[in-house]
Scaffold this motif. Structure first.
Motif, PDB file in Angstrom:
ATOM      1  N   ALA A 235       0.828  -1.208   0.000  1.00  0.00           N
ATOM      2  CA  ALA A 235       0.000   0.000   0.000  1.00  0.00           C
ATOM      3  C   ALA A 235       0.859   1.253   0.000  1.00  0.00           C
ATOM      4  N   GLU A 236       2.015   1.181   0.694  1.00  0.00           N
ATOM      5  CA  GLU A 236       2.938   2.318   0.727  1.00  0.00           C
ATOM      6  C   GLU A 236       3.527   2.575  -0.652  1.00  0.00           C
ATOM      7  N   GLY A 237       3.836   1.489  -1.375  1.00  0.00           N
ATOM      8  CA  GLY A 237       4.363   1.630  -2.727  1.00  0.00           C
ATOM      9  C   GLY A 237       3.359   2.264  -3.664  1.00  0.00           C
ATOM     10  N   ARG A 238       2.094   1.848  -3.531  1.00  0.00           N
ATOM     11  CA  ARG A 238       1.039   2.448  -4.370  1.00  0.00           C
ATOM     12  C   ARG A 238       0.878   3.928  -4.064  1.00  0.00           C
ATOM     13  N   LYS A 239       0.955   4.274  -2.781  1.00  0.00           N
ATOM     14  CA  LYS A 239       0.802   5.674  -2.389  1.00  0.00           C
ATOM     15  C   LYS A 239       1.933   6.529  -2.941  1.00  0.00           C
TER      16      LYS A 239
END
Length: 324
Positions: A235-239
């Protein structure tokens, strides 16, 4: 029309009259002050962004190199039209000579077109960084940076030279009043007394091509980017990926929206008032918005600004905010 008048019109010795934004305003003095403030904001904002990028080693990456070029184009872009417009208002003049009109037209077309292709290069850079991070240093080498930016400037300088040369060689035997605040090609062409339909058709096709090529690159790049983001488990990578791309997409929508209206919509959708309003948006306001969009939402730029101002107590822990 006698021979002397015909010769004068063909050699372009008569001045054009720029009707401008102020003739449409009920409060021209107030509008003049507002535009002057915006002009100063655009110069200072883009100058600071360029200074930060070239002075901070952490910002010596392709993405920031492209952003610095965009800021440079915006600075020249707004300087081509606004100082002349403000000086004319202060001095009580609204004339522009044919050579000055040609120079204004050349720089405007060159810089505007260069931004189209630069935004496409920036989209490609984001595509490589997010979709092919392991090959980023190879695909986006220093030579590739220079090649892409040089190509943007060269292609549109040729296009600007050709459009300006052809436009300014038409005879202008009608009213010399340009219903615009600068010498934009469509506005100047309306003054010609010769048949310009073929040239206007070719110019339209050329502009459509110049818009469609970078738009295709941008849309393809972001289609692959969105697909890659969707497949990410983190999720951090997508953000981080979305944050990296959102600023660029905001600028693309603002700039291309105005360009599509100006060069791709049929003439029935146009009027002098609408044309001036749209041109004012992407000529005067966009150069102010770009540095704000690329700085306020960017931790690396904010950190570089704090470092430059020696605000040590605001310093944040170092972490990479981009995928490459």
């Amino acid at each position: 029309m006698d021979k002397s008048t015909w010769a004068t019109n063909h050699t372009g010795q008569l001045d054009f009259i720029l009707m401008g934004l102020f003739s449409q305003s009920k409060h021209p003095a107030f509008l003049c002050v507002v535009i002057f403030v915006i002009f100063l904001m655009a110069l200072s904002g883009n100058s600071i962004l360029i200074l930060l990028i070239y002075s901070d080693a952490h910002l010596h990456t392709p993405m920031y190199y492209f952003i610095s070029q965009l800021s440079l184009m915006d600075m020249i872009y707004i300087c081509v039209t606004v100082p002349k417009m403000l000086m004319d208002q202060v001095m009580g003049k609204n004339k522009i000579s044919a050579p000055e009109c040609g120079m204004q037209m050349f720089f405007y077309v060159t810089l505007g077109g260069s931004e189209y292709f630069l935004l496409a290069a920036m989209a490609y850079d984001r595509y490589v960084a997010i979709c092919h991070p392991l090959h980023y240093s190879t695909l986006m080498s220093h030579k590739m940076w220079l090649f892409l930016v040089s190509g943007c400037w060269f292609l549109e300088s040729v296009d600007g030279f050709m459009l300006t040369l052809i436009t300014m060689t038409f005879p202008f035997c009608r009213s010399r009043e340009i219903h615009h605040f600068f010498c934009e090609v469509p506005a100047v062409m309306k003054l010609s007394c010769s048949d310009t339909s073929l040239y206007e058709t070719l110019m339209y096709l050329c502009c459509v091509l110049m818009l469609l090529i970078p738009m295709t690159v941008i849309s393809s790049s972001y289609s692959f980017i969105l697909l890659t983001i969707h497949r990410m488990n983190s999720a951090e990578g997508r953000k981080k990926a979305l944050t990296t791309c959102s600023s660029h997409m905001t600028v693309v929508i603002l700039f291309y929206g105005a360009a599509i209206y100006t060069y791709m919509l049929p003439i029935s959708y146009h009027s002098p008032e609408k044309d001036m309003a749209v041109s004012a948006f992407y000529t005067i306001l966009t150069p102010v918005l770009n540095p704000l969009i690329y700085s306020l939402r960017n931790k690396d730029v904010i950190r570089a600004l704090k470092k430059m101002l020696n605000l040590e107590y605001f310093r944040e822990p170092r972490n990479k905010t981009f995928l490459y």
